[in-house]
Motif scaffolding. Structure first.
Motif, PDB file in Angstrom:
ATOM      1  N   ALA A  14     -14.687 -57.859 -18.768  1.00 29.16           N
ATOM      2  CA  ALA A  14     -13.697 -58.543 -18.091  1.00 29.16           C
ATOM      3  C   ALA A  14     -13.484 -59.878 -18.598  1.00 29.16           C
ATOM      4  CB  ALA A  14     -13.990 -58.627 -16.713  1.00 29.16           C
ATOM      5  N   LYS A  66      -3.744 -54.050 -11.118  1.00 26.31           N
ATOM      6  CA  LYS A  66      -3.744 -53.546  -9.858  1.00 26.31           C
ATOM      7  C   LYS A  66      -2.396 -53.688  -9.229  1.00 26.31           C
ATOM      8  CE  LYS A  66      -8.438 -55.041  -9.029  1.00 26.31           C
ATOM      9  NZ  LYS A  66      -8.666 -55.881 -10.255  1.00 26.31           N
ATOM     10  N   VAL A 120     -11.601 -48.893  -3.149  1.00 29.58           N
ATOM     11  CA  VAL A 120     -11.928 -50.066  -2.278  1.00 29.58           C
ATOM     12  C   VAL A 120     -12.655 -50.768  -3.121  1.00 29.58           C
ATOM     13  CG1 VAL A 120     -13.505 -50.617  -0.515  1.00 29.58           C
ATOM     14  CG2 VAL A 120     -12.732 -48.260  -0.457  1.00 29.58           C
ATOM     15  N   VAL A 151     -10.902 -46.833  -9.893  1.00 28.12           N
ATOM     16  CA  VAL A 151     -11.874 -47.965  -9.772  1.00 28.12           C
ATOM     17  C   VAL A 151     -12.666 -47.692  -8.586  1.00 28.12           C
ATOM     18  CG1 VAL A 151     -12.299 -50.264 -10.218  1.00 28.12           C
ATOM     19  CG2 VAL A 151     -10.335 -49.041 -11.101  1.00 28.12           C
ATOM     20  N   PRO A 173     -16.791 -51.748 -11.467  1.00 29.02           N
ATOM     21  CA  PRO A 173     -17.473 -53.156 -11.542  1.00 29.02           C
ATOM     22  C   PRO A 173     -18.400 -53.400 -10.484  1.00 29.02           C
ATOM     23  CG  PRO A 173     -15.076 -52.740 -10.669  1.00 29.02           C
ATOM     24  CD  PRO A 173     -15.832 -51.603 -10.592  1.00 29.02           C
ATOM     25  N   ARG A 176     -24.610 -55.786 -12.048  1.00 27.42           N
ATOM     26  CA  ARG A 176     -25.508 -56.979 -12.209  1.00 27.42           C
ATOM     27  C   ARG A 176     -27.096 -56.432 -12.484  1.00 27.42           C
ATOM     28  NH1 ARG A 176     -21.268 -58.988 -11.695  1.00 27.42           N
ATOM     29  NH2 ARG A 176     -20.283 -60.855 -10.654  1.00 27.42           N
ATOM     30  N   VAL A 203     -17.548 -52.008 -15.936  1.00 28.27           N
ATOM     31  CA  VAL A 203     -16.896 -53.417 -15.979  1.00 28.27           C
ATOM     32  C   VAL A 203     -17.937 -54.409 -15.708  1.00 28.27           C
ATOM     33  CG1 VAL A 203     -14.892 -54.815 -15.232  1.00 28.27           C
ATOM     34  CG2 VAL A 203     -14.634 -52.246 -15.391  1.00 28.27           C
TER      35      VAL A 203
HETATM   36  O1  C5P Z   1     -17.661 -61.245 -13.027  1.00 32.32           O
HETATM   37  P1  C5P Z   1     -17.677 -59.771 -12.270  1.00 32.32           P
HETATM   38  O2  C5P Z   1     -18.757 -58.919 -13.298  1.00 32.32           O
HETATM   39  O3  C5P Z   1     -17.734 -59.714 -10.834  1.00 32.32           O
HETATM   40  O4  C5P Z   1     -16.170 -59.230 -12.656  1.00 32.32           O
HETATM   41  C1  C5P Z   1     -15.789 -58.105 -12.190  1.00 32.32           C
HETATM   42  C2  C5P Z   1     -14.454 -57.834 -12.687  1.00 32.32           C
HETATM   43  O5  C5P Z   1     -13.867 -56.281 -12.214  1.00 32.32           O
HETATM   44  C3  C5P Z   1     -13.355 -58.902 -12.347  1.00 32.32           C
HETATM   45  O6  C5P Z   1     -12.394 -58.940 -13.301  1.00 32.32           O
HETATM   46  C4  C5P Z   1     -12.695 -58.039 -11.238  1.00 32.32           C
HETATM   47  O7  C5P Z   1     -11.361 -58.426 -11.198  1.00 32.32           O
HETATM   48  C5  C5P Z   1     -12.701 -56.544 -11.432  1.00 32.32           C
HETATM   49  N1  C5P Z   1     -12.664 -55.686 -10.391  1.00 32.32           N
HETATM   50  C6  C5P Z   1     -13.653 -55.622  -9.418  1.00 32.32           C
HETATM   51  N2  C5P Z   1     -13.334 -54.698  -8.227  1.00 32.32           N
HETATM   52  C7  C5P Z   1     -12.746 -53.808  -8.504  1.00 32.32           C
HETATM   53  C8  C5P Z   1     -11.742 -53.757  -9.493  1.00 32.32           C
HETATM   54  C9  C5P Z   1     -11.627 -54.701 -10.370  1.00 32.32           C
HETATM   55  O8  C5P Z   1     -14.521 -56.568  -9.317  1.00 32.32           O
HETATM   56  N3  C5P Z   1     -12.638 -52.814  -7.465  1.00 32.32           N
END
Ligand code: C5P
Length: 228
Positions: A14, A66, A120, A151, A173, A176, A203
């Motif tokens: 991202a 989105k 969600v 997603v 996404p 971690r 992501v």
């Molecule tokens: O920094 P981080 O790893 O939390 O980034 C997650 C990325 O995924 C961000 O760009 C955020 O906008 C995107 N995202 C998310 N949750 C979703 C869809 C997209 O965190 N459901």
């Protein structure tokens, strides 16, 4: 665009940075360690289509805007996105069946672009059990409308795969690992758990962007993915 066996083509970084120079620097430090770059609201609002097409020279692009509006407006926005040549675009499933149908109709004009729906948000404080139910319901609605996937968080990926089939893509996404802070994310998992849990694409933003060596952090994520 079937997913291939290479883990780097399942990792999306991202690019949540605020200008062209920062984006190009990050792209250069990552090089070919990752296959995908995700351009979100911050960067797209600041730099627009010109930067997207530059990044598209070296990487596949997920344009993460989105969309969520009336069906006609979303259909037109999806068509504009298709004109940029990006490989993935998304809308909010919460926009409803008519909006999803209209978006899918536009996306069908661009065979190399996958349209997926946000179920969600991984930052949503909804309890995990409830998120699973809502995400599944929205995934089914997206599939019925002809979208290619969703997603969702890692915790919902397996039940969505079970209900919608393995070809229905899950993009997760909230990734971690190694004691990193979760920041605003709520439903997080590490890269190996994500792959084992049925995620097709991971992501990753801050764990790579804020690392001393983004490339090293990307390689770490890839090694964990491969260990699943
Ligand atoms: O920094 P981080 O790893 O939390 O980034 C997650 C990325 O995924 C961000 O760009 C955020 O906008 C995107 N995202 C998310 N949750 C979703 C869809 C997209 O965190 N459901």
């Amino acid at each position: 665009m079937m997913r291939d066996g290479l883990m780097k083509n399942r990792l999306m970084v991202a690019l949540d940075v605020n200008n062209r120079d920062a984006a190009l620097n990050m792209r250069d430090s990552l090089g070919d360690s990752v296959g995908w770059l995700k351009v979100g609201l911050r960067l797209f609002v600041a730099e627009g289509p010109a930067l997207v097409s530059d990044l598209n020279q070296s990487h596949r692009i997920f344009l993460d805007l989105k969309f969520h509006d009336i069906p006609n407006t979303v259909a037109q926005a999806v068509e504009s996105a298709g004109g940029l040549g990006v490989n993935m675009i998304n809308v909010h499933a919460g926009g409803g069946a008519d909006m999803l149908n209209a978006a899918a109709k536009s996306a069908a004009l661009f065979p190399d672009m996958k349209l997926i729906a946000v179920t969600v948000l991984t930052s949503d404080a909804m309890p995990k059990d409830q998120a699973r139910v809502v995400a599944l319901e929205r995934a089914r609605m997206a599939q019925d409308a002809g979208l290619s996937g969703v997603v969702c968080s890692v915790f919902e990926a397996a039940s969505i795969k079970a209900a919608c089939g393995t070809d229905f893509m899950t993009v997760t996404p909230g990734i971690r690992w190694g004691g990193q802070g979760v920041q605003d994310q709520k439903r997080v998992a590490d890269p190996a758990t994500a792959i084992a849990g049925g995620s097709d694409y991971l992501v990753v933003g801050r764990p790579i962007l804020q690392a001393e060596s983004p490339r090293q952090a990307a390689l770490e994520a890839l090694a964990l993915m491969a260990s699943a």
